[in-house]
Write an enzyme that holds these catalytic residues in place. Structure first.
Site, PDB file in Angstrom:
ATOM      1  N   LYS A   1      62.852  69.736  63.446  1.00  0.00           N
ATOM      2  CA  LYS A   1      62.239  68.678  64.253  1.00  0.00           C
ATOM      3  C   LYS A   1      61.988  67.415  63.418  1.00  0.00           C
ATOM      4  CE  LYS A   1      62.131  72.009  67.374  1.00  0.00           C
ATOM      5  NZ  LYS A   1      62.466  73.259  66.697  1.00  0.00           N
TER       6      LYS A   1
ATOM      7  N   TYR B   1      55.064  78.912  70.931  1.00  0.00           N
ATOM      8  CA  TYR B   1      56.493  78.732  71.200  1.00  0.00           C
ATOM      9  C   TYR B   1      57.079  80.028  71.767  1.00  0.00           C
ATOM     10  CZ  TYR B   1      61.461  78.019  70.089  1.00  0.00           C
ATOM     11  OH  TYR B   1      62.821  77.931  70.132  1.00  0.00           O
TER      12      TYR B   1
ATOM     13  N   ASP C   1      51.068  76.426  62.646  1.00  0.00           N
ATOM     14  CA  ASP C   1      52.379  75.833  62.910  1.00  0.00           C
ATOM     15  C   ASP C   1      52.162  74.331  63.098  1.00  0.00           C
ATOM     16  OD1 ASP C   1      54.751  74.844  64.016  1.00  0.00           O
ATOM     17  OD2 ASP C   1      55.190  76.711  65.069  1.00  0.00           O
TER      18      ASP C   1
ATOM     19  N   ARG D   1      71.153  82.871  47.597  1.00  0.00           N
ATOM     20  CA  ARG D   1      70.257  83.511  48.561  1.00  0.00           C
ATOM     21  C   ARG D   1      68.847  83.636  47.997  1.00  0.00           C
ATOM     22  NH1 ARG D   1      69.514  88.914  49.261  1.00  0.00           N
ATOM     23  NH2 ARG D   1      71.520  89.422  48.313  1.00  0.00           N
TER      24      ARG D   1
END
Length: 398
Positions: free
Chosen positions: A207, A110, A182, A57
């Site tokens: 993406k 978004y 972004d 983690r």
């Protein structure tokens, strides 16, 4: 040998086969924890006196290879990998703001980013405003004393409006404001915001970085180590790190980023040209089109026009949805950057969470569609659109 060219870095950066028993492909370290030779060694590792892996983690060798590669590709100092694009967005903003601060956003983001900002405002009093960002004066007029972050998408999802990054940076620096970009729609292959002056760049790695529709992931690249140091404990404590297997898949996907995007950009130009000439298509929004009002800005900061565009169908919301229902090869799906060509209806899908009035102000109409062009033969993409438009035309006549 120093690896200077982008296409070479995609394949080799951050990985030495000699350090991994000669394995050509980076190994997948599918482990949750790591052992220490002594208790004292473990104590030193937890105290930060040793740069060891402790628990996945916090960090993982496979994830680290990906981070080093992404930092080099975006020309940043440190990259951090996250379990999703929204985890990357959330951790980035959390690292930059406190209760009572203000965030200035491009007029169009978004849908889930919008939802996150709304939550910050309602729960923690962190306000946000939207701005067209067409001129320096306009940005100056909206900046507040407590504005800490300017967050922009460029091109904007889904309207494809392009924001002049250098202009925004110029205003931000005068006001000591951090600029976050972004860069999902471009990937570092088409656009490098850090080289244009921004402070932090992020991606939904789901993406183009992946390119194969089989990963959900996010990446943040920071200009300085100090920025990353503020974000690292947030990633640790909210548990948002990327899994080793997803990092391994992204390393595989990155190797073909340049060749994939070259093909997708060329396909997009041809599909756009077809749609522009069809009577049932009202407008096409593509940064790579020289008739686009943002073409000059796009050509200044983007290598090519990209593989995504939007267009408006000459019909109602229901007729627009029916048109894409007629498609056969092209799939109705959110996301983008995959090998397959995808189409979606933003007003009822990716941006459904945005109130209708605000959606319309952002330019997201009910007859707008967003298309991500894949790697198929462009002739087949056009043929599928053509048959669907023909069926829609026949239904309209009836």
């Amino acid at each position: 040998m120093k690896k200077n060219q982008f296409d070479t870095k995609l394949i080799h950066e951050g990985y030495k086969t000699s350090e991994y028993q000669g394995s050509l492909t980076p190994p997948l370290f599918h482990t949750s924890t790591y052992t220490f030779p002594t208790a004292q060694h473990g104590e030193q590792s937890f105290a930060g006196e040793r740069d060891d892996f402790i628990y996945s983690r916090l960090g993982n060798p496979t994830v680290q290879i990906l981070e080093e590669r992404m930092a080099a590709l975006e020309k940043g100092e440190v990259a951090l990998a996250f379990g999703s694009g929204m985890a990357a967005v959330s951790a980035t903003i959390f690292s930059l703001i406190s209760t009572g601060d203000h965030i200035l956003c491009s007029k169009g983001i978004y849908g889930c980013t919008y939802g996150f900002l709304e939550m910050l405002e309602s729960k923690f009093g962190i306000e946000h405003n939207f701005c067209e960002m067409d001129t320096e004066e306009e940005i100056h007029n909206i900046i507040q004393e407590n504005t800490k972050v300017i967050f922009i998408e460029t091109p904007i999802n889904p309207t494809m409006k392009v924001i002049d990054i250098e202009m925004v940076v110029e205003v931000a620096k005068k006001n000591n404001i951090t600029v976050v970009v972004d860069n999902t729609f471009c990937s570092p292959y088409l656009q490098k915001p850090l080289t244009l002056g921004c402070d932090i760049v992020l991606h939904s790695a789901t993406k183009y970085i992946s390119g194969h529709g089989d990963v959900v992931a996010g990446i943040v690249v920071c200009k300085t180590k100090e920025q990353a140091d503020r974000m690292t404990p947030i990633r640790k404590d909210i548990g948002a790190i990327m899994s080793p297997f997803d990092a391994w898949l992204l390393l595989r996907g990155l190797k073909t980023l340049a060749v994939r995007m070259d093909r997708q950009c060329e396909n997009a130009k041809k599909v756009v040209s077809f749609l522009q000439s069809h009577p049932m298509v009202k407008d096409v929004f593509y940064p790579g089109d020289f008739k686009n009002q943002n073409y000059f800005i796009a050509s200044k900061q983007m290598k090519k026009g990209g593989g995504v565009f939007a267009f408006t169908f000459d019909g109602t919301k229901e007729e627009t949805q029916e048109f894409i229902n007629h498609l056969e090869m092209i799939k109705i799906a959110v996301s983008l950057g995959d090998t397959e060509t995808l189409v979606q209806h933003p007003a009822t899908m990716t941006h459904a969470v945005v109130p209708k009035e605000l959606r319309e102000k952002m330019g997201i109409t009910e007859n707008m569609l967003r298309m991500s062009v894949g790697l198929e033969a462009w002739e087949d993409i056009v043929a599928d659109l053509q048959q669907a438009l023909l069926k829609s035309s026949s239904n309209t006549v009836c």
